[in-house]
Motif scaffolding. Structure first.
Motif, PDB file in Angstrom:
ATOM      1  N   ALA A 181      45.575  35.177  18.057  1.00  0.00           N
ATOM      2  CA  ALA A 181      46.176  36.237  18.870  1.00  0.00           C
ATOM      3  C   ALA A 181      45.781  37.613  18.336  1.00  0.00           C
ATOM      4  O   ALA A 181      45.425  38.524  19.108  1.00  0.00           O
ATOM      5  N   ALA A 182      45.817  37.784  17.013  1.00  0.00           N
ATOM      6  CA  ALA A 182      45.469  39.078  16.424  1.00  0.00           C
ATOM      7  C   ALA A 182      43.974  39.357  16.535  1.00  0.00           C
ATOM      8  O   ALA A 182      43.558  40.477  16.872  1.00  0.00           O
ATOM      9  N   ALA A 183      43.149  38.340  16.258  1.00  0.00           N
ATOM     10  CA  ALA A 183      41.701  38.542  16.242  1.00  0.00           C
ATOM     11  C   ALA A 183      41.129  38.828  17.626  1.00  0.00           C
ATOM     12  O   ALA A 183      40.123  39.535  17.752  1.00  0.00           O
ATOM     13  N   THR A 184      41.751  38.287  18.656  1.00  0.00           N
ATOM     14  CA  THR A 184      41.187  38.392  20.007  1.00  0.00           C
ATOM     15  C   THR A 184      41.851  39.451  20.867  1.00  0.00           C
ATOM     16  O   THR A 184      41.462  39.628  22.026  1.00  0.00           O
ATOM     17  N   ALA A 185      42.843  40.154  20.355  1.00  0.00           N
ATOM     18  CA  ALA A 185      43.656  41.056  21.182  1.00  0.00           C
ATOM     19  C   ALA A 185      42.801  42.072  21.946  1.00  0.00           C
ATOM     20  O   ALA A 185      42.955  42.246  23.163  1.00  0.00           O
ATOM     21  N   ARG A 186      41.876  42.733  21.258  1.00  0.00           N
ATOM     22  CA  ARG A 186      41.088  43.778  21.920  1.00  0.00           C
ATOM     23  C   ARG A 186      40.073  43.183  22.895  1.00  0.00           C
ATOM     24  O   ARG A 186      39.894  43.696  24.009  1.00  0.00           O
ATOM     25  N   GLU A 187      39.416  42.105  22.490  1.00  0.00           N
ATOM     26  CA  GLU A 187      38.467  41.467  23.404  1.00  0.00           C
ATOM     27  C   GLU A 187      39.178  40.923  24.630  1.00  0.00           C
ATOM     28  O   GLU A 187      38.703  41.065  25.762  1.00  0.00           O
ATOM     29  N   ALA A 188      40.338  40.292  24.425  1.00  0.00           N
ATOM     30  CA  ALA A 188      41.097  39.735  25.540  1.00  0.00           C
ATOM     31  C   ALA A 188      41.538  40.819  26.515  1.00  0.00           C
ATOM     32  O   ALA A 188      41.491  40.632  27.741  1.00  0.00           O
ATOM     33  N   ALA A 189      41.952  41.960  25.991  1.00  0.00           N
ATOM     34  CA  ALA A 189      42.360  43.063  26.862  1.00  0.00           C
ATOM     35  C   ALA A 189      41.187  43.537  27.718  1.00  0.00           C
ATOM     36  O   ALA A 189      41.342  43.843  28.909  1.00  0.00           O
ATOM     37  N   GLU A 190      40.010  43.572  27.112  1.00  0.00           N
ATOM     38  CA  GLU A 190      38.823  43.998  27.854  1.00  0.00           C
ATOM     39  C   GLU A 190      38.428  42.980  28.917  1.00  0.00           C
ATOM     40  O   GLU A 190      38.115  43.336  30.056  1.00  0.00           O
ATOM     41  N   VAL A 191      38.487  41.699  28.558  1.00  0.00           N
ATOM     42  CA  VAL A 191      38.100  40.647  29.494  1.00  0.00           C
ATOM     43  C   VAL A 191      39.053  40.571  30.676  1.00  0.00           C
ATOM     44  O   VAL A 191      38.635  40.382  31.831  1.00  0.00           O
ATOM     45  N   THR A 192      40.330  40.705  30.419  1.00  0.00           N
ATOM     46  CA  THR A 192      41.334  40.544  31.484  1.00  0.00           C
ATOM     47  C   THR A 192      41.559  41.813  32.298  1.00  0.00           C
ATOM     48  O   THR A 192      42.360  41.815  33.223  1.00  0.00           O
ATOM     49  N   ALA A 193      40.847  42.880  31.967  1.00  0.00           N
ATOM     50  CA  ALA A 193      40.995  44.124  32.728  1.00  0.00           C
ATOM     51  C   ALA A 193      40.351  44.027  34.110  1.00  0.00           C
ATOM     52  O   ALA A 193      40.589  44.875  34.971  1.00  0.00           O
ATOM     53  N   ARG A 194      39.536  43.006  34.316  1.00  0.00           N
ATOM     54  CA  ARG A 194      38.911  42.792  35.623  1.00  0.00           C
ATOM     55  C   ARG A 194      38.668  41.302  35.818  1.00  0.00           C
ATOM     56  O   ARG A 194      38.892  40.499  34.904  1.00  0.00           O
ATOM     57  N   ASP A 205      40.279  30.764  25.773  1.00  0.00           N
ATOM     58  CA  ASP A 205      41.177  30.347  26.857  1.00  0.00           C
ATOM     59  C   ASP A 205      42.599  30.796  26.558  1.00  0.00           C
ATOM     60  O   ASP A 205      43.304  31.345  27.408  1.00  0.00           O
ATOM     61  N   ARG A 206      43.013  30.521  25.326  1.00  0.00           N
ATOM     62  CA  ARG A 206      44.381  30.855  24.917  1.00  0.00           C
ATOM     63  C   ARG A 206      44.601  32.369  24.899  1.00  0.00           C
ATOM     64  O   ARG A 206      45.654  32.862  25.293  1.00  0.00           O
ATOM     65  N   ALA A 207      43.605  33.099  24.455  1.00  0.00           N
ATOM     66  CA  ALA A 207      43.738  34.547  24.329  1.00  0.00           C
ATOM     67  C   ALA A 207      43.767  35.253  25.676  1.00  0.00           C
ATOM     68  O   ALA A 207      44.470  36.266  25.838  1.00  0.00           O
ATOM     69  N   THR A 208      43.012  34.736  26.640  1.00  0.00           N
ATOM     70  CA  THR A 208      42.832  35.452  27.903  1.00  0.00           C
ATOM     71  C   THR A 208      43.522  34.819  29.103  1.00  0.00           C
ATOM     72  O   THR A 208      43.688  35.472  30.132  1.00  0.00           O
ATOM     73  N   GLY A 209      43.866  33.538  28.989  1.00  0.00           N
ATOM     74  CA  GLY A 209      44.391  32.848  30.159  1.00  0.00           C
ATOM     75  C   GLY A 209      43.306  32.489  31.159  1.00  0.00           C
ATOM     76  O   GLY A 209      43.588  32.051  32.275  1.00  0.00           O
ATOM     77  N   ARG A 210      42.047  32.666  30.770  1.00  0.00           N
ATOM     78  CA  ARG A 210      40.903  32.318  31.620  1.00  0.00           C
ATOM     79  C   ARG A 210      40.277  31.037  31.090  1.00  0.00           C
ATOM     80  O   ARG A 210      40.582  30.593  29.990  1.00  0.00           O
ATOM     81  N   SER A 211      39.364  30.452  31.850  1.00  0.00           N
ATOM     82  CA  SER A 211      38.737  29.191  31.451  1.00  0.00           C
ATOM     83  C   SER A 211      37.297  29.435  31.000  1.00  0.00           C
ATOM     84  O   SER A 211      36.412  29.683  31.828  1.00  0.00           O
TER      85      SER A 211
END
Length: 308
Positions: free
Chosen positions: A243-256, A273-279
């Protein structure tokens, strides 16, 4: 895989209770993002005429199930797209019981690492007919393990064999040997990729983006793409690390929205998958889909059959 099938029937609450009763560092938590198991038997392949030995990584033998009911698992996709390119691969009959030794090494089990490192090198020498064929590995961390990290644990005789082996990551195999021989039948609109730590060590992140560029009109590498910290099973032991390591990347990925989320290492894909809710999935699965002839359902090319 049998343990995985059992795990499908064990709720996360049960593993959390077990973690409290034993130790959180010993019992992984079953996460909802864990994918389904691979098929009980690998796809049929032939040794005769094979251009490479295909070594499915343990994680893909366990977690290599299809993304949907009609799609192929990773092993089926690699076999099908390789045959489609005229570069068929062979999965040895006795691949079960071997691994790249990375899991032993990463846990600090030197005895197990030494045993498995020598076992896989001796097996690879036999499978490749004395290094006549390359070995293709379908998980970047396992490629790194077999190509480099096993060396300090090898006997002198195994080290000599290893020096002559050619170990190829699936990204290199697909970009160099398959893509130039394939016809892209369909492309998705957009794809975001996750380069893994092992890809950076192997120096083949460019192959990931090249393959993604072949199957998608737009390819995005997040500015904040970095280590996902899933680290094999570490993300199942300490979710807070991922969760900590992926926070910034996940925010960028899920912005669109993206049509595809691509990588080439199963446990890192689970972490994302866990960080972004995407597959997330292997880019080789997308390459198989993109090059599948019209009218063919799933990956199975009828030219592939059982054999030795």
């Amino acid at each position: 895989a049998e343990a995985h099938r059992l795990g499908d029937r064990v709720p996360g609450a049960a593993t959390r209770l077990a973690r409290r009763a034993v130790r959180p560092d010993l019992v992984p938590e079953w996460l909802p993002e864990i994918p389904g198991p691979a098929a009980r038997r690998p796809p049929g392949t032939r040794r005769e005429g094979a251009a490479a030995v295909y070594f499915p990584a343990c994680v893909n033998r366990i977690f290599g199930g299809p993304d949907d009911a009609h799609g192929p698992g990773l092993a089926e996709a690699v076999v099908a797209v390789s045959a489609r390119a005229g570069r068929p691969v062979w999965i040895p009959d006795d691949v079960v019981g071997t691994c790249c030794a990375t899991i032993w090494h990463s846990k600090g089990y030197d005895g197990g690492t030494r045993l498995m490192a020598n076992r896989i090198v001796e097996a690879a020498w036999r499978w490749t007919d004395g290094a006549r064929l390359p070995v293709v590995v379908d998980a970047s961390s396992c490629t790194l393990g077999l190509a480099h990290e096993v060396v300090p644990y090898l006997t002198e005789s195994s080290r000599k064999l290893h020096a002559r082996l050619t170990v190829l990551d699936s990204l290199d195999w697909a970009a160099d040997e398959l893509l130039p021989r394939l016809t892209i039948e369909r492309r998705t609109s957009s794809a975001v990729v996750h380069p893994t730590c092992s890809m950076r060590h192997l120096g083949n992140t460019g192959r990931l983006t090249a393959l993604a560029g072949a199957v998608a009109e737009e390819v995005v590498v997040p500015d904040d793409a970095a280590c996902c910290a899933f680290a094999g099973d570490r993300g199942m032991l300490h979710k807070e690390l991922t969760a900590a390591a992926t926070a910034r990347e996940a925010a960028e990925v899920t912005a669109r929205d993206y049509d595809a989320h691509l990588s080439a290492n199963r446990m890192c894909e689970i972490g994302m998958d866990r960080a972004t809710g995407r597959s997330y999935r292997s880019v080789l699965l997308e390459l198989e889909r993109a090059t599948r002839p019209a009218g063919v359902r799933g990956a199975a090319d009828k030219s592939i059959g059982p054999g030795r």
